[in-house]
Write a protein that holds these residues in place. Structure first.
Motif, mmCIF file in Angstrom:
data_model
loop_
_atom_site.group_PDB
_atom_site.id
_atom_site.type_symbol
_atom_site.label_atom_id
_atom_site.label_comp_id
_atom_site.label_asym_id
_atom_site.label_seq_id
_atom_site.Cartn_x
_atom_site.Cartn_y
_atom_site.Cartn_z
ATOM 1 N N GLU A 169 25.883 14.611 -7.792
ATOM 2 C CA GLU A 169 25.040 14.242 -6.651
ATOM 3 C C GLU A 169 23.820 15.128 -6.485
ATOM 4 O OE1 GLU A 169 25.457 11.539 -4.768
ATOM 5 O OE2 GLU A 169 27.097 11.017 -6.108
ATOM 6 N N CYS B 148 17.884 14.354 -8.497
ATOM 7 C CA CYS B 148 16.878 13.708 -7.645
ATOM 8 C C CYS B 148 17.115 12.208 -7.646
ATOM 9 C CB CYS B 148 15.477 14.029 -8.166
ATOM 10 S SG CYS B 148 14.151 13.091 -7.365
ATOM 11 N N LYS B 149 17.217 11.618 -6.454
ATOM 12 C CA LYS B 149 17.509 10.198 -6.334
ATOM 13 C C LYS B 149 16.260 9.316 -6.463
ATOM 14 C CE LYS B 149 21.910 10.718 -5.762
ATOM 15 N NZ LYS B 149 21.986 12.194 -5.817
ATOM 16 N N TYR C 171 15.878 10.553 -11.058
ATOM 17 C CA TYR C 171 17.124 10.742 -11.807
ATOM 18 C C TYR C 171 16.906 11.519 -13.105
ATOM 19 C CZ TYR C 171 19.498 7.564 -8.629
ATOM 20 O OH TYR C 171 20.035 6.981 -7.503
ATOM 21 N N GLU D 293 17.446 17.905 -7.623
ATOM 22 C CA GLU D 293 16.555 17.870 -6.463
ATOM 23 C C GLU D 293 16.384 19.248 -5.850
ATOM 24 O OE1 GLU D 293 16.730 14.811 -3.066
ATOM 25 O OE2 GLU D 293 17.421 16.675 -2.118
ATOM 26 N N ARG E 79 13.089 8.757 0.423
ATOM 27 C CA ARG E 79 14.198 9.456 -0.247
ATOM 28 C C ARG E 79 15.499 9.182 0.487
ATOM 29 N NH1 ARG E 79 17.890 13.656 1.701
ATOM 30 N NH2 ARG E 79 18.370 15.074 -0.035
ATOM 31 N N CYS F 169 16.761 5.687 -0.071
ATOM 32 C CA CYS F 169 17.371 5.546 -1.397
ATOM 33 C C CYS F 169 18.800 6.080 -1.413
ATOM 34 C CB CYS F 169 16.535 6.278 -2.445
ATOM 35 S SG CYS F 169 14.926 5.513 -2.792
ATOM 36 N N ILE F 170 19.047 7.167 -0.654
ATOM 37 C CA ILE F 170 20.372 7.787 -0.655
ATOM 38 C C ILE F 170 21.338 7.061 0.271
ATOM 39 C CG2 ILE F 170 21.659 9.875 -0.013
ATOM 40 C CD1 ILE F 170 19.295 11.520 -0.969
ATOM 41 N N GLN G 240 20.688 2.549 0.064
ATOM 42 C CA GLN G 240 20.537 1.913 -1.245
ATOM 43 C C GLN G 240 19.151 1.288 -1.413
ATOM 44 O OE1 GLN G 240 23.684 1.186 0.582
ATOM 45 N NE2 GLN G 240 24.161 3.128 -0.421
#
Length: 296
Positions: free
Chosen positions: A168, A171-172, A175, A179, A246, A249-250, A253
């Motif tokens: 986890e 970086c989302k 990738y 991060e 960000r 995204c986490i 979704q």
């Protein structure tokens, strides 16, 4: 050396008398008479004792029987080293204090250099400009927290000993890398694309630093003196929108769509410039959306 910290393992590669493992002075400097009397003046820490049922016991040997005053010095010596715990089977080494895992990286060293160049006067100046920028309160708080290292980014959570699975920490957005604050906002290929689009929208070309303070100061000085107020608001808006996306995204979704994020930045800035009267900028939304040139 201020960002390096020595960590004692089992003491095999550290000289008992001649290395600075107990503080700024070596034991040879602190106890010169005992050093001269030692039967092993060049020995390692590991050679100065033994493990007994998993407990380390010191076993210092001398060239002759010690006098009473020398025995008092031995007591002082043992008192000064008993708080240092050896770790059986672990090598001695250095810890890089700027990263949670203690491992040195060129990236973290570069960041430390950049932060050192900008701190503390320039950082204080940056914080003052941010707090007085033409932006909404929530957006300014986000930028201020980021500048002070208080954002809930992965690197800061790890520093606070928050347990995060290795899977986890990436970086989302891209990738590609783990991060951290500088990566997320300034060097991630996704966020970098946003900055380049905004620079083009402003009619300027510039290579921006990846250190947060240096990045902010470089950005607000892209135009003329009268543009600083607008540019500080624009910088905050980009940071805020990157952070919001960000989180989408986490937690939701969400997907990273560059055009949508840029449109959000421009739309929010349009509202801010109307609310906070940022200066002589395009008066109609279509012209504003196409370009806000800082170049006459």
């Amino acid at each position: 050396m201020e960002n390096l910290e020595f960590q004692l393992g089992e003491g095999e590669s550290t000289s008992f008398w001649n290395h600075h493992w107990t503080g700024s002075l070596t034991l040879a400097d602190q106890f010169p008479r005992l050093f001269r009397l030692s039967n092993n003046p060049g020995g390692s820490i590991k050679s100065m004792g033994t493990w007994n049922d998993g407990v380390w016991e010191w076993n210092l040997e001398w060239r002759r029987i010690l006098l009473d005053r020398e025995k008092d010095q031995v007591s002082a010596l043992l008192s000064s080293i008993n708080n240092f715990k050896l770790v059986k089977g672990k090598p001695d080494g250095w810890k890089w204090k700027l990263l949670p895992d203690g491992c040195f990286t060129v990236k973290s060293a570069y960041k430390a250099i950049c932060d050192g160049v900008c701190a503390p006067q320039q950082k204080n100046h940056a914080l003052s400009v941010i707090w007085n920028a033409p932006a909404t309160h929530n957006a300014k708080v986000t930028a201020w927290r980021m500048m002070c290292g208080r954002m809930a980014t992965i690197d800061n959570l790890l520093k606070r000993q928050v347990p995060i699975p290795n899977s986890e920490i990436v970086c989302k957005l891209c990738y590609l890398e783990d991060e951290d604050t500088e990566h997320l906002f300034f060097s991630c290929q996704k966020s970098t694309e946003i900055w380049y689009v905004i620079l083009s929208w402003l009619g300027v070309q510039s290579a921006l630093p990846s250190s947060k303070t240096a990045h902010f100061l470089a950005f607000i000085n892209l135009g003329r003196k009268k543009d600083v107020r607008f540019l500080s608001g624009a910088w905050i808006c980009v940071v805020w929108c990157i952070w919001k996306q960000r989180n989408r995204c986490i937690f939701d979704q969400g997907s990273w769509i560059k055009e949508k994020i840029v449109a959000e930045i421009k739309s929010r800035l349009w509202g801010w410039q109307k609310t906070f009267q940022m200066g002589s900028l395009p008066s109609d939304f279509r012209s504003w959306f196409e370009a806000v040139s800082l170049v006459d």
